[in-house]
Write a protein that holds these residues in place. Structure first.
Motif, mmCIF file in Angstrom:
data_model
loop_
_atom_site.group_PDB
_atom_site.id
_atom_site.type_symbol
_atom_site.label_atom_id
_atom_site.label_comp_id
_atom_site.label_asym_id
_atom_site.label_seq_id
_atom_site.Cartn_x
_atom_site.Cartn_y
_atom_site.Cartn_z
ATOM 1 N N LEU A 758 -26.151 -19.961 50.430
ATOM 2 C CA LEU A 758 -25.579 -21.248 50.056
ATOM 3 C C LEU A 758 -24.506 -21.688 51.047
ATOM 4 O O LEU A 758 -24.522 -22.829 51.523
ATOM 5 N N ALA A 759 -23.559 -20.802 51.382
ATOM 6 C CA ALA A 759 -22.465 -21.200 52.270
ATOM 7 C C ALA A 759 -21.689 -19.970 52.704
ATOM 8 O O ALA A 759 -21.760 -18.907 52.074
ATOM 9 N N ARG A 760 -20.907 -20.135 53.783
ATOM 10 C CA ARG A 760 -19.941 -19.115 54.196
ATOM 11 C C ARG A 760 -18.657 -19.344 53.395
ATOM 12 O O ARG A 760 -17.808 -20.131 53.762
ATOM 13 N N PHE A 761 -18.556 -18.636 52.287
ATOM 14 C CA PHE A 761 -17.436 -18.869 51.378
ATOM 15 C C PHE A 761 -16.101 -18.447 51.976
ATOM 16 O O PHE A 761 -15.046 -18.890 51.513
ATOM 17 N N ASP A 762 -16.118 -17.599 53.014
ATOM 18 C CA ASP A 762 -14.858 -17.203 53.627
ATOM 19 C C ASP A 762 -14.218 -18.347 54.412
ATOM 20 O O ASP A 762 -13.047 -18.260 54.796
ATOM 21 N N ASN A 763 -14.951 -19.426 54.665
ATOM 22 C CA ASN A 763 -14.390 -20.589 55.356
ATOM 23 C C ASN A 763 -13.811 -21.631 54.402
ATOM 24 O O ASN A 763 -13.216 -22.611 54.841
ATOM 25 N N ILE A 764 -14.006 -21.423 53.104
ATOM 26 C CA ILE A 764 -13.539 -22.401 52.114
ATOM 27 C C ILE A 764 -12.115 -22.089 51.717
ATOM 28 O O ILE A 764 -11.778 -20.944 51.408
#
Length: 766
Positions: A758-764
């Motif tokens: 879904l996404a690179r959550f560490d960038n959020i």
């Protein structure tokens, strides 16, 4: 007052002629140092205030210069008045094609006196044998004060001498007389000119200046102008009026200009024109076709606006509507009138059912001359439309295939062959697009035919005279010759979107052709070694990249761009051996450009930067950004919805907690299923089995890229993960047994990988 203990060392310095005057004062002032601010202070401000007027009179200024000049002038005048300490009331800047006008109300007649505390040398080096030394005397001389007036004060670096300097304020008229020429010289614009034998530069020759403060004339001279321009009390109104003489004040000038037919206020002029156009269009039974860019230009073309009605000769209504509209708007600045029920068919061959025979023009003349003005403008329009009629007749003598053959005589770009060569390269790209998108049947045949013929109108007479109509005229000619409508429409639309805010093609064949045209352009220019740099982009490659992205998003086509670029780069390297193209480098460069355009477009669309980074960051997401731009936008939209609904933070917490430990393992990011990487036989806690069940449920969703379902399951996994880490049946992930430790790290690794789909959550950001 007695000196504090900290300053007792100064007392032995006392000598008769110094002790009784400055020394004691200096010592006493040290106790007050903390209460005396080290800053400038304004003295008494005189109460007299007047209205300041500056009128820069010129020959007719270009319409695009006027609003830019007004913005620059307001900013500079406001800034300089502030720097000069000249308090004032309302400041307004307006203008017409013949004048830039600045009016400042309640401007004080003189600067306030300025009192400054200037810092000097340290006390320790300022005195010699108790007397003011060279350092103190020199500092006092520079400040224009007596050495006895110097005062020691505490500073972060120890006691220093300070001088209190008073600068008398200057008269506002003297200051403004110096600054007006600077304001004129500071204005910037395109194609500035010199006139006569002078060195003065401006958009158009400056002919008069009116500079007043109240009823007093401020002398200003532009020595570099030819002839020399000196400020006076004479202004000029409309060209059909006599000069305005003996101007005594700003209020009087504005009143005289109004009587002379000059509507100085730009906003008032705009509203007058807008209202008049709407009323006249309604009386004619049509709808005004007046884009905002044309309207703003009309506002700055006239001083005395009046909207007049002209008529198109009946025979010219047989021309395509875009031809007439282009002549009116781009060449003559007229406002065409559309039939209220007119369609928007780009392949319309005649204007009779699209345009009203009337048109509107914004005149700068006075009412008695209206009939003459209308008659003259109708003659000019008739002459231009007669030219277009002739070009249309000449173009119809050749077929589109004949014009396509003539493309061989026109060079596209150095080293890239002719326009015919480019057309053939576009056909090759079209074949690759159809293969990648797995499109067949009528769409494919129409797209191939359109790619074959799309550039034929570049050598026709009509496009030679009206370049804005390229593509559009090609489609009309094809339809007139009996070509299939879908082919003609694709050719007419293949330059869309032409820029920001423009709509993409409406047909599948048109969208395919637009993609082929832009991909060929990027490949050819990049292969030649030219890249967009800074603000330089002569081939509009960034706009081409934006167009590709927008078309794919609009059509929902899942085109693997990076794979397509690799195949095409190899073909281009073989086709242009002289360029010594390295295929892999060319493909990477093109991919980088498209990646930048996608990220830029996401940000322009209003998505928050951390969410954009989450779908375009390093690793798996970066590759997928180019392999499926539509997929990237889908994920970004979902993340935005999750944040809006307040669900993203909880989802992020689940993923990050698992990721921090999973990164200590070695499970590849591509592993989305537990099979083969997690052994249930090694479980020694029910929490591990519960987490495994959640992962097994998420695996098909991750593989199928069911992002909404995956997001819901990730949220549902929060409870299982909490039991895994913190519950009564929690486990130690970093167990001593290597096999158990690896098994538990793999559990978390699969969860991390599924989330990264879904996404690179560490960038959020939280």
């Amino acid at each position: 007052a007695q000196p504090s203990a900290a300053w007792q060392w100064l007392i032995p310095w006392r000598i008769p002629h110094w002790t009784d005057s400055p020394a004691k004062s200096c010592i006493n002032s040290l106790k007050l140092a903390k209460r005396l601010p080290i800053q400038s202070r304004l003295g008494h401000v005189r109460a007299v205030a007047n209205t300041f007027l500056l009128e820069i009179g010129t020959e007719e200024l270009p319409a695009d210069f006027v609003p830019s000049a007004l913005r620059q002038l307001e900013q500079r005048v406001r800034s300089d008045l502030n720097d000069l300490r000249l308090a004032h009331g309302e400041l307004s800047v307006t203008g017409t094609p013949r004048r830039l006008l600045v009016v400042v109300k309640d401007l004080i007649d003189s600067q306030p006196d300025l009192e400054e505390d200037r810092k000097g040398p340290p006390v320790s080096s300022a005195f010699v044998d108790g007397r003011p030394g060279p350092a103190a005397i020199g500092f006092a001389k520079r400040c224009g004060v007596d050495p006895s007036d110097l005062q020691p004060r505490e500073t972060p670096k120890g006691p220093c001498l300070f001088a209190q300097v008073k600068t008398p304020g200057q008269a506002s008229s003297a200051l403004l007389g110096q600054y007006v020429p600077r304001w004129i010289d500071a204005l910037q614009g395109r194609r500035f000119m010199r006139w006569g034998c002078g060195e003065q530069r401006f958009s158009r020759p400056v002919r008069w200046l009116v500079v007043l403060l109240g009823d007093a004339l401020i002398p200003v001279t532009l020595d570099a102008a030819d002839p020399v321009v000196t400020s006076g009390r004479t202004s000029r109104g409309h060209r059909l009026h006599q000069p305005l003489k003996d101007v005594k004040s700003a209020e009087e000038l504005l009143a005289q200009l109004a009587r002379a037919g000059v509507m100085v206020n730009r906003e008032q002029r705009a509203e007058t024109i807008r209202t008049a156009i709407a009323q006249e269009a309604e009386r004619c039974g049509g709808q005004a076709n007046c884009p905002e860019s044309l309207f703003q230009e009309l506002v700055d073309l006239v001083e005395t606006p009046s909207v007049l009605k002209g008529k198109i000769a009946d025979r010219f209504l047989d021309l395509p509507p875009e031809v007439i509209v282009t002549v009116m708007q781009a060449h003559q600045r007229y406002v065409p009138l559309l039939h209220p029920q007119a369609g928007s068919d780009p392949l319309q061959l005649q204007s009779r059912n699209v345009l009203r025979p009337e048109f509107l023009l914004v005149s700068n003349g006075l009412e008695p001359a209206s009939d003459t003005i209308v008659s003259g403008n109708q003659r000019v329009l008739g002459a231009r439309l007669a030219d277009a009629e002739f070009f249309l007749t000449v173009d119809r003598r050749q077929s589109s295939e004949q014009r396509r053959a003539n493309l061989a005589q026109v060079t596209f770009a150095e080293g890239l062959g002719t326009l015919l060569d480019r057309s053939e390269r576009m056909s090759w790209v079209m074949d690759q697009l159809l293969l990648a998108l797995q499109l067949e049947g009528p769409i494919a045949s129409h797209a191939r035919r359109a790619a074959h013929l799309c550039k034929h109108d570049l050598v026709c007479q009509m496009v030679g005279e009206f370049p804005e109509l390229q593509g559009l005229m090609g489609g009309k000619y094809l339809l007139e010759e009996g070509e299939v409508r879908d082919v003609a429409l694709a050719v007419a639309e293949h330059y869309q979107p032409a820029g920001a805010g423009d709509a993409p093609p409406t047909s599948d064949a048109g969208a395919l052709l637009a993609l082929a045209e832009r991909i060929e352009l990027l490949l050819s220019i990049f292969a030649k070694g030219q890249r967009p740099t800074g603000s330089s982009d002569p081939y509009a490659l960034r706009r081409a990249g934006n167009g590709i992205v927008q078309i794919l998003w609009n059509r929902g086509w899942r085109l693997p761009l990076q794979s397509l670029f690799k195949t095409a780069a190899t073909h281009w390297a073989e086709r242009f051996p002289a360029f010594k193209v390295e295929a892999s480098a060319l493909a990477n460069d093109l991919g980088q450009l498209l990646r930048q355009r996608m990220v830029s477009q996401f940000e322009e669309d209003g998505f928050e930067i951390d969410l954009v980074q989450a779908v375009s960051g390093d690793g798996v997401s970066t590759d997928r950004l180019l392999e499926d731009p539509v997929d990237a936008r889908d994920r970004l939209l979902l993340l935005n919805n999750l944040r809006t609904s307040g669900r993203l933070q909880g989802l992020q917490a689940v993923v990050q907690r698992a990721s921090r430990l999973a990164d200590k393992g070695d499970l590849p990011l591509s592993s989305l299923c537990v099979e083969g990487v997690v052994d249930a036989e090694l479980f020694d806690s029910p929490s591990e089995a519960s987490l495994l069940v959640e992962l097994e449920a998420m695996s098909p969703l991750a593989v199928a890229r069911d992002y909404e379902g995956l997001a819901q399951k990730l949220q549902g996994a929060a409870r299982a993960l909490e039991a895994f880490f913190d519950g009564a049946e929690s486990v130690m992930v970093m167990a001593d047994d290597p096999s158990i430790r690896r098994n538990r790290l793999n559990l978390l690794g699969v969860l991390r990988n599924q989330a990264f789909v879904l996404a690179r959550f560490d960038n959020i950001q939280s």
